[in-house]
Design a protein around this motif. Structure first.
Motif, short mmCIF file in Angstrom:
data_model
loop_
_atom_site.label_atom_id
_atom_site.label_comp_id
_atom_site.label_asym_id
_atom_site.label_seq_id
_atom_site.Cartn_x
_atom_site.Cartn_y
_atom_site.Cartn_z
N TYR A 34 0.83 -1.21 0.00
CA TYR A 34 0.00 0.00 0.00
C TYR A 34 0.86 1.26 0.00
CZ TYR A 34 -3.18 -3.65 1.36
OH TYR A 34 -3.88 -4.81 1.38
N THR A 35 1.88 1.27 0.81
CA THR A 35 2.75 2.43 0.84
C THR A 35 3.65 2.48 -0.41
OG1 THR A 35 4.28 1.18 2.21
CG2 THR A 35 2.78 2.68 3.34
N ARG A 36 4.00 1.32 -0.92
CA ARG A 36 4.78 1.30 -2.17
C ARG A 36 3.94 1.81 -3.34
NH1 ARG A 36 7.49 -4.59 -1.31
NH2 ARG A 36 8.96 -3.92 0.29
N ALA A 37 2.68 1.46 -3.36
CA ALA A 37 1.80 1.97 -4.42
C ALA A 37 1.68 3.48 -4.33
CB ALA A 37 0.43 1.32 -4.31
N HIS A 38 1.65 3.99 -3.12
CA HIS A 38 1.60 5.44 -2.92
C HIS A 38 2.85 6.11 -3.51
CE1 HIS A 38 0.81 9.20 -0.87
NE2 HIS A 38 2.06 9.18 -0.44
N ALA A 39 4.01 5.55 -3.20
CA ALA A 39 5.26 6.13 -3.72
C ALA A 39 5.33 6.01 -5.24
CB ALA A 39 6.46 5.43 -3.09
N ALA A 40 4.90 4.86 -5.75
CA ALA A 40 4.99 4.65 -7.20
C ALA A 40 4.04 5.56 -7.96
CB ALA A 40 4.70 3.20 -7.52
N SER A 41 2.90 5.84 -7.38
CA SER A 41 1.94 6.65 -8.13
C SER A 41 2.27 8.13 -8.09
CB SER A 41 0.52 6.41 -7.62
OG SER A 41 0.41 6.85 -6.29
N LYS A 42 2.51 8.67 -6.93
CA LYS A 42 2.70 10.12 -6.84
C LYS A 42 4.07 10.57 -7.32
CE LYS A 42 -0.74 11.02 -3.48
NZ LYS A 42 -1.16 11.66 -2.29
N SER A 43 5.11 10.00 -6.79
CA SER A 43 6.45 10.48 -7.14
C SER A 43 6.80 10.14 -8.58
CB SER A 43 7.49 9.86 -6.21
OG SER A 43 7.27 10.28 -4.91
N ALA A 44 6.46 8.95 -9.02
CA ALA A 44 6.79 8.58 -10.40
C ALA A 44 6.00 9.41 -11.39
CB ALA A 44 6.54 7.10 -10.61
N THR A 45 4.75 9.69 -11.08
CA THR A 45 3.94 10.53 -11.97
C THR A 45 4.54 11.93 -12.08
OG1 THR A 45 1.97 9.29 -11.39
CG2 THR A 45 1.64 11.45 -12.37
N LEU A 46 4.89 12.52 -10.95
CA LEU A 46 5.50 13.85 -10.99
C LEU A 46 6.84 13.83 -11.72
CD1 LEU A 46 4.68 15.20 -7.43
CD2 LEU A 46 3.77 15.99 -9.60
N GLY A 47 7.62 12.77 -11.52
CA GLY A 47 8.91 12.68 -12.18
C GLY A 47 8.79 12.59 -13.69
N VAL A 48 7.93 11.71 -14.14
CA VAL A 48 7.75 11.54 -15.59
C VAL A 48 7.16 12.80 -16.21
CG1 VAL A 48 6.48 10.25 -17.34
CG2 VAL A 48 7.60 9.05 -15.48
N MET A 49 6.19 13.41 -15.51
CA MET A 49 5.59 14.63 -16.05
C MET A 49 6.62 15.76 -16.15
SD MET A 49 1.84 14.69 -14.33
CE MET A 49 1.77 16.42 -14.57
N SER A 50 7.46 15.91 -15.16
CA SER A 50 8.48 16.97 -15.20
C SER A 50 9.47 16.75 -16.33
CB SER A 50 9.22 17.04 -13.87
OG SER A 50 8.34 17.40 -12.84
N ILE A 51 9.86 15.51 -16.53
CA ILE A 51 10.79 15.23 -17.63
C ILE A 51 10.12 15.50 -18.97
CG2 ILE A 51 12.04 13.37 -18.79
CD1 ILE A 51 12.65 12.25 -15.98
N LEU A 52 8.87 15.12 -19.13
CA LEU A 52 8.18 15.37 -20.39
C LEU A 52 7.93 16.87 -20.60
CD1 LEU A 52 5.65 12.40 -20.53
CD2 LEU A 52 7.75 12.71 -21.85
N VAL A 77 -0.05 9.67 -18.61
CA VAL A 77 0.59 9.31 -17.34
C VAL A 77 -0.17 9.91 -16.17
CG1 VAL A 77 2.67 9.65 -15.95
CG2 VAL A 77 2.86 8.96 -18.33
N LEU A 78 -0.64 11.15 -16.34
CA LEU A 78 -1.37 11.82 -15.27
C LEU A 78 -2.66 11.08 -14.91
CD1 LEU A 78 -1.61 14.34 -13.42
CD2 LEU A 78 -2.87 15.42 -15.28
N THR A 79 -3.31 10.51 -15.89
CA THR A 79 -4.58 9.84 -15.60
C THR A 79 -4.42 8.36 -15.26
OG1 THR A 79 -4.92 9.45 -17.96
CG2 THR A 79 -5.96 11.39 -17.01
N THR A 80 -3.50 7.66 -15.88
CA THR A 80 -3.45 6.21 -15.70
C THR A 80 -2.61 5.75 -14.51
OG1 THR A 80 -1.63 6.02 -17.25
CG2 THR A 80 -3.85 5.73 -18.12
N ALA A 81 -1.55 6.43 -14.19
CA ALA A 81 -0.67 5.97 -13.11
C ALA A 81 -1.38 5.97 -11.74
CB ALA A 81 0.62 6.78 -13.07
N PRO A 82 -2.04 7.06 -11.34
CA PRO A 82 -2.73 7.01 -10.05
C PRO A 82 -3.90 6.04 -10.03
CG PRO A 82 -2.37 9.28 -10.72
CD PRO A 82 -2.03 8.42 -11.90
N ILE A 83 -4.62 5.93 -11.14
CA ILE A 83 -5.76 5.00 -11.18
C ILE A 83 -5.26 3.56 -11.10
CG2 ILE A 83 -7.62 4.14 -12.64
CD1 ILE A 83 -7.96 7.01 -13.65
#
Length: 125
Positions: A34-52, A77-83
């Protein structure tokens, strides 16, 4: 002399790299799914969005080219990663994957419908 657009490109790329590293560390260090999913969704989404975003700024300022595919990648990425992360965590909860022993709150356990989901109706019978 460095142009202002290069500063923005580098800044967004570094921000994206920072969030991607935070997501990777979260996946390694956090104790349960559960906490890993939290890290993977929020931080990875922000990281990929910033690079793009840095890619869009680079190509607009250097080439004069706006890449709609990159923009659509950001929206995807913004819509699918958190969902996706939410659905994985929900599936883990319904599959009785235990919470971390240090978890202090379980909101789904308060609702009986979430604890014991309705059985699927077998329409073949």
């Amino acid at each position: 002399m460095i142009a202002i657009n290069e500063i923005f490109v580098v800044a967004f790329a570094l921000i994206g790299a920072f969030f991607s590293i935070v997501a990777a560390l979260g996946l390694i260090r956090l104790p349960d799914i559960y906490t890993r999913a939290h890290a993977a969704s929020k931080s990875a989404t922000l990281g990929v969005m910033s690079i793009l975003i840095s890619v869009i700024i680079f190509f607009v300022t250097e080439e004069g080219l706006f890449s709609s595919r990159t923009f659509l990648g950001i929206l995807f990425v913004l819509t699918t990663a958190p969902i996706g992360s939410h659905l994985i965590a929900r599936a883990a909860y319904y599959s009785d994957v235990p919470l971390w022993k240090g978890s202090v709150q379980d909101d789904l356990s308060k609702n009986k419908e979430h604890v014991m989901p309705k059985k699927r109706v077998n329409r073949d019978n």
